[in-house]
Design a protein around this motif. Structure first.
Motif, PDB file in Angstrom:
ATOM      1  N   LEU A 100     -36.468  76.970   6.732  1.00  0.00           N
ATOM      2  CA  LEU A 100     -36.315  78.344   6.258  1.00  0.00           C
ATOM      3  C   LEU A 100     -37.611  78.927   5.702  1.00  0.00           C
ATOM      4  N   MET A 101     -38.722  78.201   5.867  1.00  0.00           N
ATOM      5  CA  MET A 101     -39.984  78.652   5.295  1.00  0.00           C
ATOM      6  C   MET A 101     -41.051  78.740   6.384  1.00  0.00           C
ATOM      7  N   ARG A 102     -41.829  79.814   6.363  1.00  0.00           N
ATOM      8  CA  ARG A 102     -42.899  79.977   7.343  1.00  0.00           C
ATOM      9  C   ARG A 102     -43.946  78.874   7.169  1.00  0.00           C
ATOM     10  N   ALA A 103     -44.594  78.525   8.299  1.00  0.00           N
ATOM     11  CA  ALA A 103     -45.541  77.407   8.294  1.00  0.00           C
ATOM     12  C   ALA A 103     -46.675  77.633   7.302  1.00  0.00           C
ATOM     13  N   GLY A 104     -47.210  78.849   7.258  1.00  0.00           N
ATOM     14  CA  GLY A 104     -48.333  79.118   6.367  1.00  0.00           C
ATOM     15  C   GLY A 104     -47.986  78.887   4.906  1.00  0.00           C
ATOM     16  N   ARG A 105     -46.793  79.281   4.525  1.00  0.00           N
ATOM     17  CA  ARG A 105     -46.370  79.089   3.135  1.00  0.00           C
ATOM     18  C   ARG A 105     -46.223  77.607   2.806  1.00  0.00           C
ATOM     19  N   GLN A 106     -45.757  76.828   3.796  1.00  0.00           N
ATOM     20  CA  GLN A 106     -45.581  75.391   3.555  1.00  0.00           C
ATOM     21  C   GLN A 106     -46.920  74.688   3.379  1.00  0.00           C
ATOM     22  N   ILE A 107     -47.913  75.092   4.131  1.00  0.00           N
ATOM     23  CA  ILE A 107     -49.244  74.515   3.959  1.00  0.00           C
ATOM     24  C   ILE A 107     -49.863  74.999   2.661  1.00  0.00           C
ATOM     25  N   ALA A 108     -49.543  76.226   2.271  1.00  0.00           N
ATOM     26  CA  ALA A 108     -50.118  76.799   1.051  1.00  0.00           C
ATOM     27  C   ALA A 108     -49.646  76.074  -0.212  1.00  0.00           C
ATOM     28  N   GLU A 109     -48.420  75.548  -0.195  1.00  0.00           N
ATOM     29  CA  GLU A 109     -47.867  74.933  -1.409  1.00  0.00           C
ATOM     30  C   GLU A 109     -48.734  73.808  -1.966  1.00  0.00           C
ATOM     31  N   PRO A 110     -49.107  72.792  -1.164  1.00  0.00           N
ATOM     32  CA  PRO A 110     -49.966  71.747  -1.734  1.00  0.00           C
ATOM     33  C   PRO A 110     -51.353  72.257  -2.116  1.00  0.00           C
ATOM     34  N   LEU A 111     -51.861  73.238  -1.380  1.00  0.00           N
ATOM     35  CA  LEU A 111     -53.171  73.799  -1.716  1.00  0.00           C
ATOM     36  C   LEU A 111     -53.132  74.537  -3.046  1.00  0.00           C
ATOM     37  N   ARG A 112     -52.040  75.221  -3.300  1.00  0.00           N
ATOM     38  CA  ARG A 112     -51.883  75.929  -4.570  1.00  0.00           C
ATOM     39  C   ARG A 112     -51.665  74.943  -5.713  1.00  0.00           C
ATOM     40  N   ARG A 113     -50.807  73.961  -5.455  1.00  0.00           N
ATOM     41  CA  ARG A 113     -50.436  73.017  -6.516  1.00  0.00           C
ATOM     42  C   ARG A 113     -51.561  72.032  -6.843  1.00  0.00           C
ATOM     43  N   ARG A 114     -52.232  71.514  -5.820  1.00  0.00           N
ATOM     44  CA  ARG A 114     -53.235  70.466  -6.027  1.00  0.00           C
ATOM     45  C   ARG A 114     -54.636  71.011  -6.268  1.00  0.00           C
ATOM     46  N   ARG A 115     -54.969  72.077  -5.549  1.00  0.00           N
ATOM     47  CA  ARG A 115     -56.345  72.573  -5.623  1.00  0.00           C
ATOM     48  C   ARG A 115     -56.474  73.886  -6.378  1.00  0.00           C
ATOM     49  N   GLY A 116     -55.336  74.442  -6.790  1.00  0.00           N
ATOM     50  CA  GLY A 116     -55.374  75.653  -7.597  1.00  0.00           C
ATOM     51  C   GLY A 116     -55.832  76.896  -6.863  1.00  0.00           C
ATOM     52  N   LEU A 117     -55.694  76.910  -5.535  1.00  0.00           N
ATOM     53  CA  LEU A 117     -56.155  78.064  -4.754  1.00  0.00           C
ATOM     54  C   LEU A 117     -55.165  79.219  -4.874  1.00  0.00           C
ATOM     55  N   ARG A 118     -55.701  80.437  -4.834  1.00  0.00           N
ATOM     56  CA  ARG A 118     -54.883  81.650  -4.933  1.00  0.00           C
ATOM     57  C   ARG A 118     -55.450  82.736  -4.022  1.00  0.00           C
ATOM     58  N   GLY A 119     -54.628  83.722  -3.710  1.00  0.00           N
ATOM     59  CA  GLY A 119     -55.076  84.930  -3.037  1.00  0.00           C
ATOM     60  C   GLY A 119     -55.784  84.692  -1.716  1.00  0.00           C
ATOM     61  N   ALA A 120     -56.894  85.405  -1.529  1.00  0.00           N
ATOM     62  CA  ALA A 120     -57.633  85.350  -0.269  1.00  0.00           C
ATOM     63  C   ALA A 120     -58.187  83.954  -0.004  1.00  0.00           C
ATOM     64  N   GLU A 121     -58.580  83.264  -1.059  1.00  0.00           N
ATOM     65  CA  GLU A 121     -59.110  81.907  -0.887  1.00  0.00           C
ATOM     66  C   GLU A 121     -58.033  80.975  -0.346  1.00  0.00           C
ATOM     67  N   LEU A 122     -56.813  81.145  -0.836  1.00  0.00           N
ATOM     68  CA  LEU A 122     -55.696  80.338  -0.351  1.00  0.00           C
ATOM     69  C   LEU A 122     -55.392  80.663   1.098  1.00  0.00           C
ATOM     70  N   ARG A 123     -55.396  81.923   1.439  1.00  0.00           N
ATOM     71  CA  ARG A 123     -55.121  82.328   2.828  1.00  0.00           C
ATOM     72  C   ARG A 123     -56.167  81.745   3.775  1.00  0.00           C
ATOM     73  N   ARG A 124     -57.434  81.808   3.393  1.00  0.00           N
ATOM     74  CA  ARG A 124     -58.496  81.247   4.240  1.00  0.00           C
ATOM     75  C   ARG A 124     -58.312  79.738   4.419  1.00  0.00           C
TER      76      ARG A 124
END
Length: 265
Positions: A100-124
């Protein structure tokens, strides 16, 4: 330096012993194939590394992952090592992917949680992760749900998720079994390239020696939960010592023959 050090790992379910005093070690950049038929204990061994065994199983022995003792560790400590120190890719990517979750959001979760990425940096970073596993049109894939992708694409997304936080150890549990031969070969080549670039340790779990020989340097053969043979893949393939290993080698050769277009089959 050792990434993974397993000593006398034993897994029991009630009175049954499913994994019996298995030991193995992996250093950075090393690749070990964990080989055996269904029920040999190879997948249970891989799950024990991350504390992912089903409830009700008793674990003894030692599993040290990047300096953290996994056996007996609490959920907080286990959560800390998952993704950061080790990540796992399963045979069926839908095991890891939320339908039920788009692929990009699923990849973003560990990047946000582990590396603290947000916004445009997270999208890149998300798009870079998809590009690294050679997915075409990464922006489209990032917007897609798992059911909108092929099996090979889903497995590449699962691999991108696993590698997002640059773990020291990648556990690949039959990651190509559900794919057709061509896609399987492409994924193995991709995995080989990514592992070399990152100098990760790899534990490659499979029932197929022919597949293991393409990706691993050493192999540990399990039968009924016990290690029966260990050594360089080349030696095990060309001169197996144990009858069980010889049967696996014979099966792999028959499979290679069956899949060889020159055989006329």
């Amino acid at each position: 330096m050792t990434v993974l050090d397993i000593r006398d790992l034993t897994v029991r379910a009630g009175a049954r012993t499913l994994v019996d005093t298995v030991s193995l070690r992996l250093a950075p950049g090393e690749r070990l194939g964990l080989i055996g038929e269904s029920g040999s204990g190879k997948s249970l061994t891989s799950l024990a590394i991350l504390g992912l065994l089903p409830e009700g199983m008793a674990v003894t022995g030692s599993v040290e992952l990047a300096g953290t003792q996994v056996v007996g560790a609490g959920e907080r400590a286990l959560t800390a090592v998952r993704g950061r120190d080790a990540a796992i890719v399963f045979q069926e990517p839908l095991t890891a992917l939320d339908p039920l979750m788009r692929a990009g959001r699923q990849i973003a979760e560990p990047l946000r949680r582990r590396r603290g990425l947000r916004g445009a940096e997270l999208r890149r970073a998300v798009l870079a992760a998809l590009e690294q596993v050679l997915l075409p049109e990464p922006e489209r894939i990032a917007r897609s749900f798992p059911h909108e992708m092929s099996g090979g694409q889903r497995q590449r997304v699962a691999l991108a998720m696993a590698l997002a936080c640059d773990p020291k150890l990648l556990i690949a549990d039959e990651p190509t079994t559900a794919l057709d031969v061509t896609v399987q070969a492409e994924l193995l080549d991709l995995l080989d390239t990514l592992v070399k670039e990152r100098e990760m340790a790899v534990l490659f779990v499979s029932h197929d020696l022919a597949v293991v020989a393409r990706i691993a340097d050493r192999a540990l053969v399990l039968k009924d939960g016990r290690a029966v043979e260990e050594g360089e893949v080349r030696d095990i393939v060309t001169a197996p010592r144990e009858p069980y290993t010889r049967a696996l080698v014979a099966g792999a050769r028959q499979l290679e023959s069956a899949l060889d277009p020159r055989s006329g089959r």
